[in-house]
Write an enzyme that holds these catalytic residues in place. Structure first.
Site, PDB file in Angstrom:
ATOM      1  N   ASN A  11     -22.329  26.490   1.550  1.00 63.14           N
ATOM      2  CA  ASN A  11     -23.001  27.331   2.543  1.00 63.14           C
ATOM      3  C   ASN A  11     -21.889  28.048   3.306  1.00 63.14           C
ATOM      4  OD1 ASN A  11     -25.458  26.490   5.153  1.00 63.14           O
ATOM      5  ND2 ASN A  11     -25.090  28.396   4.099  1.00 63.14           N
ATOM      6  N   CYS A  72     -27.333  25.503  12.946  1.00 61.32           N
ATOM      7  CA  CYS A  72     -27.025  25.381  11.514  1.00 61.32           C
ATOM      8  C   CYS A  72     -26.031  24.238  11.359  1.00 61.32           C
ATOM      9  CB  CYS A  72     -26.437  26.682  10.974  1.00 61.32           C
ATOM     10  SG  CYS A  72     -25.841  26.538   9.284  1.00 61.32           S
ATOM     11  N   ASN A  74     -24.351  22.979   8.599  1.00 58.96           N
ATOM     12  CA  ASN A  74     -23.131  23.312   7.864  1.00 58.96           C
ATOM     13  C   ASN A  74     -22.254  24.261   8.671  1.00 58.96           C
ATOM     14  OD1 ASN A  74     -23.705  21.774   5.541  1.00 58.96           O
ATOM     15  ND2 ASN A  74     -25.014  23.391   4.738  1.00 58.96           N
ATOM     16  N   HIS A 162     -38.233  23.556   9.885  1.00 57.24           N
ATOM     17  CA  HIS A 162     -38.015  23.175   8.496  1.00 57.24           C
ATOM     18  C   HIS A 162     -39.290  22.604   7.894  1.00 57.24           C
ATOM     19  CE1 HIS A 162     -33.791  23.727   7.457  1.00 57.24           C
ATOM     20  NE2 HIS A 162     -33.504  23.455   8.724  1.00 57.24           N
ATOM     21  N   GLU A 209     -33.498  29.341   2.813  1.00 53.29           N
ATOM     22  CA  GLU A 209     -33.218  29.487   4.241  1.00 53.29           C
ATOM     23  C   GLU A 209     -33.856  30.737   4.812  1.00 53.29           C
ATOM     24  OE1 GLU A 209     -29.675  28.643   6.375  1.00 53.29           O
ATOM     25  OE2 GLU A 209     -28.733  27.687   4.647  1.00 53.29           O
ATOM     26  N   CYS A 218     -27.810  23.438   3.081  1.00 50.45           N
ATOM     27  CA  CYS A 218     -28.310  23.705   4.435  1.00 50.45           C
ATOM     28  C   CYS A 218     -28.236  22.395   5.208  1.00 50.45           C
ATOM     29  CB  CYS A 218     -29.746  24.227   4.387  1.00 50.45           C
ATOM     30  SG  CYS A 218     -30.503  24.426   6.017  1.00 50.45           S
ATOM     31  N   GLY A 221     -31.370  21.501   7.017  1.00 48.75           N
ATOM     32  CA  GLY A 221     -32.363  21.201   5.987  1.00 48.75           C
ATOM     33  C   GLY A 221     -32.162  19.833   5.371  1.00 48.75           C
TER      34      GLY A 221
END
Length: 275
Positions: A11, A72, A74, A162, A209, A218, A221
């Site tokens: 990512n 986020c 990552n 999500h 995403e 993700c 995620g």
């Protein structure tokens, strides 16, 4: 403009220092130009590094389509590795201001290089107001029909919305995520995670995403998928999450989710832009 490109399990992000907030008013257009994989550097999003009085440092995420992302996972690992190894914030515990509140991140480093990054991702929510949903419903293993296809979805807020769908990955088409993302029940859209249970300590995830499309990984995620699986009693509290770009470890304690992994530098340089 100086830039650094990084990735967390594939990512990828472009990191831009913006302590003087020079790019604030134009950050959406900057992100779209930088992230274009043919006419720019290419990335899933841009991480702006900014000062704040509310924490040690502030991270602002703009997706490749110019949309704002509150959080986020990552990206946060990349961000923390950046500020730690660039000596912007040199501490074993770094508090980062994000759009989803202040995140506490533990660093284990050696010779100034991060070896281990543990992020307290917080307590996920199934409340329809938090996600947010257009209807007063709790979507846990909830049957829904989208474009004549039947799904059982579990939707929660893990920093951002999500939706998790369980099954075998070979049976899913990642492009189906687009139709789910834009369903009217999701007031702000949703990320979509297709999740396969390998065993009680191992899952596999592919993610569509919101604002970026299919990605190799993700972080939020992965956390959402692990928490949804734990809620449905499909896994235990320590879960290895395998994605196309690598692996992450997720720990669930007292309804809090901890994400454990690292990030990598790819390249640094200058890009010419009309601002």
């Amino acid at each position: 403009m100086k830039f650094t490109k990084m990735h967390g399990n594939g990512n990828d992000f472009i990191v831009i220092e913006d302590f003087e907030r020079r790019y604030l008013k134009n950050q959406e257009n900057i992100a779209m130009e930088l992230c274009h994989r043919n006419f720019g550097i290419g990335a899933d999003g841009v991480l702006f590094v900014r000062n704040t009085d509310e924490a040690d440092i502030e991270m602002v995420i703009i997706n490749s389509d110019g949309s704002y992302a509150a959080m986020c996972g990552n990206g946060l690992r990349c961000f923390v590795k950046y500020v730690y190894e660039k000596d912007i914030v040199k501490a074993d515990l770094i508090n980062v201001k994000t759009g989803d509140g202040i995140k506490s991140v533990e660093i284990k480093g050696e010779n100034g290089i991060t070896q281990h990054i543990k992020v307290n991702m917080g307590n996920p929510s199934f409340d329809y107001k938090d996600i947010p949903l257009s209807e007063n419903k709790t979507l846990i293993d909830y049957p829904i029909i989208i474009k004549n296809r039947n799904y059982n979805i579990t939707t929660l807020r893990m920093g951002v919305p999500h939706t998790v769908i369980f099954g075998e990955l070979k049976d899913f088409n990642i492009e189906d995520g687009k139709d789910i993302e834009t369903n009217e029940i999701f007031k702000e859209g949703t990320n979509v995670n297709f999740c396969e249970i390998v065993n009680r300590n191992h899952i596999k995830v592919i993610t569509w995403e919101r604002g970026a499309g299919p990605t190799l990984a993700c972080g939020t995620g992965n956390c959402a998928s692990a928490f949804a699986a734990k809620t449905l009693n499909l896994v235990d509290n320590k879960i290895l999450v395998e994605v196309q770009g690598g692996k992450l470890n997720i720990l669930i304690e007292n309804n809090h989710v901890f994400m454990i992994g690292n990030a990598e530098f790819i390249c640094e340089g200058n890009i010419l832009m009309d601002l």
